[in-house]
Design an enzyme around this catalytic site. Structure first.
Site, mmCIF file in Angstrom:
data_model
loop_
_atom_site.group_PDB
_atom_site.id
_atom_site.type_symbol
_atom_site.label_atom_id
_atom_site.label_comp_id
_atom_site.label_asym_id
_atom_site.label_seq_id
_atom_site.Cartn_x
_atom_site.Cartn_y
_atom_site.Cartn_z
ATOM 1 N N THR A 1 -38.348 32.901 -17.667
ATOM 2 C CA THR A 1 -39.384 33.899 -17.423
ATOM 3 C C THR A 1 -39.281 35.067 -18.395
ATOM 4 O O THR A 1 -40.097 35.980 -18.333
ATOM 5 C CB THR A 1 -39.307 34.432 -15.983
ATOM 6 O OG1 THR A 1 -37.943 34.690 -15.667
ATOM 7 C CG2 THR A 1 -39.858 33.413 -15.005
ATOM 8 N N HIS B 1 -52.514 6.432 -5.341
ATOM 9 C CA HIS B 1 -52.427 7.896 -5.314
ATOM 10 C C HIS B 1 -53.800 8.513 -5.549
ATOM 11 O O HIS B 1 -54.218 9.437 -4.843
ATOM 12 C CB HIS B 1 -51.525 8.398 -6.458
ATOM 13 C CG HIS B 1 -50.060 8.250 -6.210
ATOM 14 N ND1 HIS B 1 -49.436 8.754 -5.103
ATOM 15 C CD2 HIS B 1 -49.083 7.684 -6.957
ATOM 16 C CE1 HIS B 1 -48.137 8.486 -5.180
ATOM 17 N NE2 HIS B 1 -47.890 7.832 -6.291
ATOM 18 N N HIS C 1 -50.313 1.077 -7.686
ATOM 19 C CA HIS C 1 -49.598 2.257 -7.184
ATOM 20 C C HIS C 1 -50.349 3.533 -7.580
ATOM 21 O O HIS C 1 -50.643 4.380 -6.738
ATOM 22 C CB HIS C 1 -48.167 2.250 -7.747
ATOM 23 C CG HIS C 1 -47.328 3.389 -7.297
ATOM 24 N ND1 HIS C 1 -46.354 3.257 -6.338
ATOM 25 C CD2 HIS C 1 -47.310 4.701 -7.656
ATOM 26 C CE1 HIS C 1 -45.768 4.421 -6.140
ATOM 27 N NE2 HIS C 1 -46.329 5.315 -6.922
ATOM 28 N N GLU C 2 -50.690 3.638 -8.859
ATOM 29 C CA GLU C 2 -51.353 4.862 -9.328
ATOM 30 C C GLU C 2 -52.755 4.997 -8.747
ATOM 31 O O GLU C 2 -53.150 6.078 -8.318
ATOM 32 C CB GLU C 2 -51.398 4.903 -10.852
ATOM 33 C CG GLU C 2 -50.021 4.983 -11.516
ATOM 34 C CD GLU C 2 -49.149 6.097 -10.970
ATOM 35 O OE1 GLU C 2 -49.672 7.168 -10.584
ATOM 36 O OE2 GLU C 2 -47.916 5.886 -10.902
ATOM 37 N N ASP D 1 -41.760 9.737 -4.948
ATOM 38 C CA ASP D 1 -42.827 10.158 -4.033
ATOM 39 C C ASP D 1 -42.256 10.431 -2.648
ATOM 40 O O ASP D 1 -42.549 11.442 -2.014
ATOM 41 C CB ASP D 1 -43.887 9.045 -3.888
ATOM 42 C CG ASP D 1 -44.564 8.720 -5.208
ATOM 43 O OD1 ASP D 1 -44.590 9.595 -6.080
ATOM 44 O OD2 ASP D 1 -45.063 7.586 -5.335
HETATM 45 P P1 ADP Z 1 -34.688 33.665 -19.397
HETATM 46 O O1 ADP Z 1 -33.661 34.537 -19.996
HETATM 47 O O2 ADP Z 1 -35.450 34.307 -18.286
HETATM 48 O O3 ADP Z 1 -34.202 32.305 -19.008
HETATM 49 P P2 ADP Z 1 -35.729 33.734 -22.038
HETATM 50 O O4 ADP Z 1 -35.902 35.180 -22.239
HETATM 51 O O5 ADP Z 1 -34.518 33.129 -22.637
HETATM 52 O O6 ADP Z 1 -35.793 33.369 -20.511
HETATM 53 O O7 ADP Z 1 -37.023 32.988 -22.577
HETATM 54 C C1 ADP Z 1 -36.975 31.925 -23.477
HETATM 55 C C2 ADP Z 1 -38.125 31.999 -24.444
HETATM 56 O O8 ADP Z 1 -39.356 31.841 -23.787
HETATM 57 C C3 ADP Z 1 -38.223 33.316 -25.143
HETATM 58 O O9 ADP Z 1 -37.448 33.339 -26.295
HETATM 59 C C4 ADP Z 1 -39.697 33.434 -25.473
HETATM 60 O O10 ADP Z 1 -40.011 32.744 -26.642
HETATM 61 C C5 ADP Z 1 -40.349 32.710 -24.326
HETATM 62 N N1 ADP Z 1 -40.765 33.643 -23.278
HETATM 63 C C6 ADP Z 1 -40.301 33.673 -22.018
HETATM 64 N N2 ADP Z 1 -40.903 34.635 -21.299
HETATM 65 C C7 ADP Z 1 -41.771 35.241 -22.132
HETATM 66 C C8 ADP Z 1 -42.688 36.326 -21.974
HETATM 67 N N3 ADP Z 1 -42.829 36.965 -20.801
HETATM 68 N N4 ADP Z 1 -43.423 36.683 -23.041
HETATM 69 C C9 ADP Z 1 -43.282 36.034 -24.210
HETATM 70 N N5 ADP Z 1 -42.443 35.029 -24.426
HETATM 71 C C10 ADP Z 1 -41.691 34.615 -23.399
HETATM 72 ZN ZN ZN Z 2 -46.046 7.384 -7.109
#
Ligand code: ADP
Ligand code: ZN
Length: 628
Positions: free
Chosen positions: A217, A438, A434-435, A512
């Site tokens: 994130t 679903h 199967h697919e 599943d």
């Molecule tokens: P975390 O530390 O939360 O696991 P990271 O900061 O290592 O995540 O994120 C990995 C990569 O993902 C970053 O280097 C960037 O390229 C991208 N990324 C993640 N979040 C963002 C964000 N909010 N804005 C822009 N790029 C992001």
């Molecule tokens: Zn399935």
């Protein structure tokens, strides 16, 4: 650390074996001091004297200081041929020498072969020398590779264990979609840049900030952006680096890190995965983990040890704040917690904009459409998505990224690499049913997400896939929707059973069923959606982890547990019956769709609904419009 010892053993074993053989070899050669005498037949001393008296001896070579002799004698039985014989002589027999000289025999002596002794000595040395050389090589190798498999010799030295970046070059503009977190952290930048403003009025600058959020994130990115905005160095280490095999290593790493940081203040220390070291103390299987506790204690001591205003701010990241030791969260330590959530649609759009800056996009590519298609994606997923699309574009020798590359990249990020389609075979047909199972259940249930496409092209672990248009960031999900999802997930197995019979069902539904059980269980224990009534019977995190949960008892009795199981069973049973019924009722359509799927390998949602509607009533869903 454990790993490095395994490597050490792997290395030491062949060295030991080779060393042993060389040693043995050297030994036996040193035993053969006489050299050629080994080849000669032995003759007794008495017989030798007889030969001597008979004048049959022509030459005597003395070895080993006169204790052995190789005697050449004439063999009367064999046409006077010369025989070589070995004789053991009694020690110190001067008379013998005199006698030999008298009888005019070729007499020679050979000094004890010293090279034999040297070989023996070398032989004895080879083994330990090899062993030491091997170990030396091993340790050099392991300490040369930072973060490599072994660090066995690196006791306590944290060289290359934490990274330092003098300038991260990341700015807040590079982090998108996490505006609240950015706002709060803006203040930290001010602390670092203008501490006087706060100290002048007697404010204590916080020492630690805890960033909470799932991986990807942007927590690391945020921490780097703070350092970048404030223009201070960035120290980073992962919590798992602290946890080592040798007691005390982690603690000394912490000490080292803070020492370096103090020399470089003001600065940012970033500790990723702090839960690896900061778990509740005194818990876990088999009592506490001494090493981890020592490390944690050291961390706490260091945090208390420096004045709040030295300009070091520690930023830690975790996705399990609930397992952290409460001592870490006390005022004066990580007293600020900032949540970094997965982005919503607006956030995703702005993250895409950040990462599209350095990419060539065709004009028809709409970032907005991508953002809409990717609920649940984190910043890292989105960055990865655009990168995959760029790679595909290069591979297809196009000028700019177009929508098909984006589509393929989404599929790839969600479901993994595309595999080669199966050739037409019984199992392809079975996967097809199967697919389609679903897809048909998903289409006929009003509360199910609409089908986006059905495909028999394998991806990742899946051999066929049914894609649904994901619901947009829905905070609340109704009972009917969960039931629809369960029924839809059972659709694959239902089709297998209806078409091929009980005995032919396959393991393909394993995944599943796992989801189905999980969802049904949550309906009962968390959301109060069963006959047990509106009760919450499980803590939020269903997962058992060693930090804390293991100690708590389940919150319900055996009897309730049995009733939960019965409820889960009932829900799944009913949904399965519904799914089977839907497949049975639409058997003709199912057969036709499977034939088409095997021929085309992919059917998109629109066509699927079109064909199905020729046979039965397809319910309207709101989200048809937003598709493709
Ligand atoms: P975390 O530390 O939360 O696991 P990271 O900061 O290592 O995540 O994120 C990995 C990569 O993902 C970053 O280097 C960037 O390229 C991208 N990324 C993640 N979040 C963002 C964000 N909010 N804005 C822009 N790029 C992001
Ligand atoms: Zn399935």
């Amino acid at each position: 650390m454990k790993f490095s010892w395994r490597v050490a053993l792997l290395w030491a074993l062949p060295i030991l074996v080779i060393g042993f053989f060389l040693w043995q070899g050297a030994f036996s050669s040193s035993a053969m001091t006489g050299g050629s005498n080994a080849a000669a037949t032995r003759m007794s001393y008495g017989r030798f004297l007889d030969y001597l008296n008979a004048g049959r001896v022509t030459s005597v070579d003395l070895y080993e200081g006169g204790r052995t002799a190789i005697v050449e004698a004439v063999d009367l039985d064999l046409d006077n041929r010369i025989q070589r014989l070995r004789v053991d002589l009694p020690a110190n027999d001067p008379q013998l020498i005199a006698k030999l000289r008298e009888s005019n025999i070729n007499l020679d002596t050979h000094p004890p072969r010293n090279d034999g002794a040297i070989w023996g000595l070398l032989g004895n040395l080879v083994f330990p020398v090899l062993l030491i050389a091997g170990l030396f090589f091993l340790f050099r190798r392991s300490s040369n590779a930072p973060g490599g498999p072994g660090q066995a010799m690196n006791f306590g030295k944290s060289r290359a264990r934490f990274q330092m970046e003098a300038k991260t070059g990341v700015l807040f503009d590079d982090v998108a979609g996490v505006d609240e977190a950015k706002e709060e952290l803006q203040e930290v930048v001010t602390f670092l840049k203008k501490p006087e403003r706060f100290t002048a009025v007697g404010a204590r600058i916080p020492k630690g900030v805890l960033l909470v959020g799932q991986p990807g994130t942007g927590k690391t990115l945020l921490a780097k952006a703070i350092a970048g905005e404030a223009g201070v160095p960035f120290f980073s280490i992962s919590g798992s680096e602290f946890v080592e095999m040798f007691v005390g290593v982690g603690a000394s790493r912490v000490r080292d890190l803070f020492k370096k940081a103090k020399e470089n203040a003001p600065c940012i220390i970033f500790i990723d995965e702090i839960d690896a070291v900061g778990r509740q103390r005194g818990a876990g299987i088999g009592g506490g983990n001494d090493e981890r506790e020592q490390t944690l204690n050291q961390l706490l001591t260091e945090m208390d040890g420096f004045e709040g205003n030295t300009g070091i701010i520690i930023i830690a990241a975790t996705n399990r704040p609930d397992v952290l030791d409460s001592a870490l969260l006390r005022p004066g330590r990580f007293d600020r917690q900032i949540t970094v959530d997965a982005p919503d649609i607006k956030g995703r759009l702005s993250i895409l904009e950040v990462h599209a800056r350095n990419k060539k996009l065709a004009p028809e590519v709409s970032l907005d459409a991508i953002a809409r298609r990717t609920p649940g994606f984190t910043g890292a997923d989105l960055a990865n998505l655009l990168n995959e699309a760029a790679i595909l574009t290069a591979r297809r020798r196009k000028e700019a990224i177009t929508m098909p590359e984006i589509d393929d990249a989404v599929d790839r990020v969600v479901a993994g690499m595309e595999g080669t389609p199966l050739v037409d075979s019984k199992s392809k047909r079975l996967i097809g049913y199967h697919e389609v199972g679903h897809a048909i259940v998903g289409t006929l249930l009003k509360d199910h997400d609409p089908v986006q496409k059905v495909t028999l092209i394998p991806r990742g672990q899946a051999r066929g896939l049914t894609w649904f248009v994901p619901s947009e960031d829905q905070a609340l999900i109704s009972r009917a929707q969960i039931r629809a999802r369960i029924t839809g997930a059972l659709g694959g197995r239902a089709a297998e059973e209806v078409i091929f019979g009980d005995a032919e069902v396959t393991t393909g539904a394993g995944n599943d069923l796992q989801q189905v059980t999980g969802m049904a269980r949550q309906m009962v224990t968390r959301f109060g959606m069963s006959d047990l009534g509106p009760l919450s019977l499980e803590s939020q995190s269903g997962e058992v982890f060693l930090g804390r949960d293991l100690m708590t008892r389940s919150e319900y009795s055996e009897e309730i547990a049995a009733r939960i199981d019965a409820q889960v069973h009932t829900i799944v049973e009913q949904c399965y019956k519904d799914a089977c019924q839907m497949v049975r009722d639409n058997r003709v359509a199912v057969d036709r769709l499977v034939d088409l799927l095997i021929e085309k390998e992919t059917i998109d949602g629109e066509e699927f609904r079109q064909i199905l509607s020729e046979y039965t009533q397809v319910p309207e869903k709101e989200r048809y419009a937003s598709m493709s």
